[in-house]
Design an enzyme around this catalytic site. Structure first.
Site, PDB file in Angstrom:
ATOM      1  N   LYS A 117     -27.354 -13.806  -9.709  1.00 36.48           N
ATOM      2  CA  LYS A 117     -28.071 -12.534  -9.761  1.00 36.48           C
ATOM      3  C   LYS A 117     -27.655 -11.709  -8.548  1.00 36.48           C
ATOM      4  O   LYS A 117     -27.905 -12.091  -7.407  1.00 36.48           O
ATOM      5  CB  LYS A 117     -29.583 -12.766  -9.739  1.00 36.48           C
ATOM      6  CG  LYS A 117     -30.410 -11.485  -9.550  1.00 36.48           C
ATOM      7  CD  LYS A 117     -30.253 -10.541 -10.734  1.00 36.48           C
ATOM      8  CE  LYS A 117     -31.225  -9.364 -10.640  1.00 36.48           C
ATOM      9  NZ  LYS A 117     -30.855  -8.389  -9.593  1.00 36.48           N
ATOM     10  N   ASP A 162       0.728   4.217  -2.721  1.00 39.12           N
ATOM     11  CA  ASP A 162       0.499   5.607  -2.325  1.00 39.12           C
ATOM     12  C   ASP A 162       1.597   6.522  -2.846  1.00 39.12           C
ATOM     13  O   ASP A 162       1.341   7.677  -3.219  1.00 39.12           O
ATOM     14  CB  ASP A 162       0.417   5.714  -0.805  1.00 39.12           C
ATOM     15  CG  ASP A 162      -0.838   5.060  -0.242  1.00 39.12           C
ATOM     16  OD1 ASP A 162      -1.781   4.821  -1.016  1.00 39.12           O
ATOM     17  OD2 ASP A 162      -0.864   4.769   0.976  1.00 39.12           O
ATOM     18  N   ASP A 222       0.833  -1.206   0.000  1.00 38.25           N
ATOM     19  CA  ASP A 222       0.000   0.000   0.000  1.00 38.25           C
ATOM     20  C   ASP A 222       0.864   1.251   0.000  1.00 38.25           C
ATOM     21  O   ASP A 222       0.535   2.249  -0.652  1.00 38.25           O
ATOM     22  CB  ASP A 222      -0.917   0.007   1.229  1.00 38.25           C
ATOM     23  CG  ASP A 222      -2.015  -1.040   1.146  1.00 38.25           C
ATOM     24  OD1 ASP A 222      -2.152  -1.670   0.073  1.00 38.25           O
ATOM     25  OD2 ASP A 222      -2.725  -1.230   2.145  1.00 38.25           O
ATOM     26  N   GLU A 274       3.847   1.632  -1.287  1.00 41.81           N
ATOM     27  CA  GLU A 274       4.418   1.838  -2.625  1.00 41.81           C
ATOM     28  C   GLU A 274       3.368   2.389  -3.586  1.00 41.81           C
ATOM     29  O   GLU A 274       3.666   3.250  -4.426  1.00 41.81           O
ATOM     30  CB  GLU A 274       4.976   0.508  -3.157  1.00 41.81           C
ATOM     31  CG  GLU A 274       6.225   0.039  -2.421  1.00 41.81           C
ATOM     32  CD  GLU A 274       6.655  -1.355  -2.862  1.00 41.81           C
ATOM     33  OE1 GLU A 274       7.825  -1.519  -3.265  1.00 41.81           O
ATOM     34  OE2 GLU A 274       5.812  -2.278  -2.812  1.00 41.81           O
ATOM     35  N   LEU A 282     -35.710  -7.649 -15.131  1.00 48.84           N
ATOM     36  CA  LEU A 282     -35.789  -9.099 -15.155  1.00 48.84           C
ATOM     37  C   LEU A 282     -37.096  -9.578 -14.532  1.00 48.84           C
ATOM     38  O   LEU A 282     -37.601  -8.980 -13.593  1.00 48.84           O
ATOM     39  CB  LEU A 282     -34.611  -9.710 -14.386  1.00 48.84           C
ATOM     40  CG  LEU A 282     -33.218  -9.381 -14.902  1.00 48.84           C
ATOM     41  CD1 LEU A 282     -32.166 -10.005 -13.992  1.00 48.84           C
ATOM     42  CD2 LEU A 282     -33.033  -9.870 -16.324  1.00 48.84           C
ATOM     43  N   ARG A 329     -30.019   2.873 -14.263  1.00 46.14           N
ATOM     44  CA  ARG A 329     -31.027   2.339 -15.182  1.00 46.14           C
ATOM     45  C   ARG A 329     -32.196   3.297 -15.329  1.00 46.14           C
ATOM     46  O   ARG A 329     -32.736   3.474 -16.421  1.00 46.14           O
ATOM     47  CB  ARG A 329     -31.519   0.979 -14.682  1.00 46.14           C
ATOM     48  CG  ARG A 329     -32.661   0.399 -15.505  1.00 46.14           C
ATOM     49  CD  ARG A 329     -33.144  -0.929 -14.941  1.00 46.14           C
ATOM     50  NE  ARG A 329     -34.296  -1.401 -15.678  1.00 46.14           N
ATOM     51  CZ  ARG A 329     -35.552  -1.055 -15.434  1.00 46.14           C
ATOM     52  NH1 ARG A 329     -35.810  -0.233 -14.433  1.00 46.14           N
ATOM     53  NH2 ARG A 329     -36.554  -1.523 -16.148  1.00 46.14           N
TER      54      ARG A 329
END
Length: 240
Positions: free
Chosen positions: A107, A28, A24, A26, A74, A128
């Site tokens: 789903k 950053d 992390d 490196e 759906l 959507r």
């Protein structure tokens, strides 16, 4: 450009593949280097830069976006009889009595969104909405680390236009941790992960969205220009 590409690569390893190659600290360090470069040379800042994921000014309201192809909802089949009824309707529509092979997919119950990539760069993200018109939430979607601001391809060959559709959601453990933090801070708890994801995605301030543990599950496409994905199976393989 090389620095941005390197950061995008490591971001993908960390947030999508769950297989980081650097620490992390490196990562950053790379981000700070890019931030300093763009601060010194503002003209080099591009919309797909990793620095553009958060920090934009709060919006007064969301703009609307018309989907080039409708984002349909759906239907449910709750038991075996309803599944058989679905199969019978499909056979009737196809005028066949032959067995039909189906593909089953998970789903994810989240917020349906569409990501529009032009020449491999994310340009517009929207909800959507009513299936025809949705709300533009590009800045908020950019805060989700698993969404690439620029598509990754070793050969650098991208479709002229690619509309990706998926579900923004919050995982169970992340949701529980989010509610624990809210309880500690004396804030009202979210009722369920879907409502939390929807509320987080519709923040006018993307800095608030960035603090929520949102993720995305991509499952389909809308319009595509510049490449061929003839079947849903090919689409699934492309996402894989």
């Amino acid at each position: 450009d090389e620095l941005k590409e390197m950061i995008n690569y490591h971001n993908h390893r960390y947030y999508v593949l769950d297989d980081p190659e650097i620490s992390d600290a490196e990562f950053d360090k790379l981000m700070r280097q890019l931030e300093n470069l763009e601060k010194e040379f503002p003209e080099l800042t591009t919309p797909d830069s990793p620095t553009q994921r958060v920090g934009s000014h709060p919006l007064e309201e969301f703009k609307t976006v018309k989907h080039s192809l409708p984002m349909l909802s759906l239907a449910n089949a709750m038991d075996e009889e309803e599944l058989k009824g679905f199969d019978q309707r499909i056979k009737k529509l196809l005028s066949t009595t032959e067995d039909i092979e189906y593909i089953a997919e998970p789903k994810v119950d989240g917020v349906a969104v569409e990501l529009v990539y032009e020449q491999g760069i994310l340009t517009v993200g929207s909800t959507r909405g009513d299936g025809v018109v949705g709300e533009e939430v590009t800045q908020n979607l950019k805060t989700i680390r698993s969404i690439p601001l620029r598509l990754i391809d070793k050969e650098r060959i991208f479709p002229e236009l690619l509309e990706v559709r998926g579900e923004v959601h919050i995982g169970t453990e992340d949701f529980q941790e989010l509610n624990r933090r809210r309880e500690d801070e004396g804030e009202p708890l979210f009722a369920n992960p879907r409502n939390a994801a929807a509320g987080s995605l519709r923040q006018l301030d993307s800095n608030i969205t960035a603090q929520r543990p949102l993720d995305i599950f991509c499952h389909g496409i809308g319009r595509v220009i510049g490449t061929s994905l003839d079947t849903h199976v090919e689409t699934l393989k492309a996402f894989d």
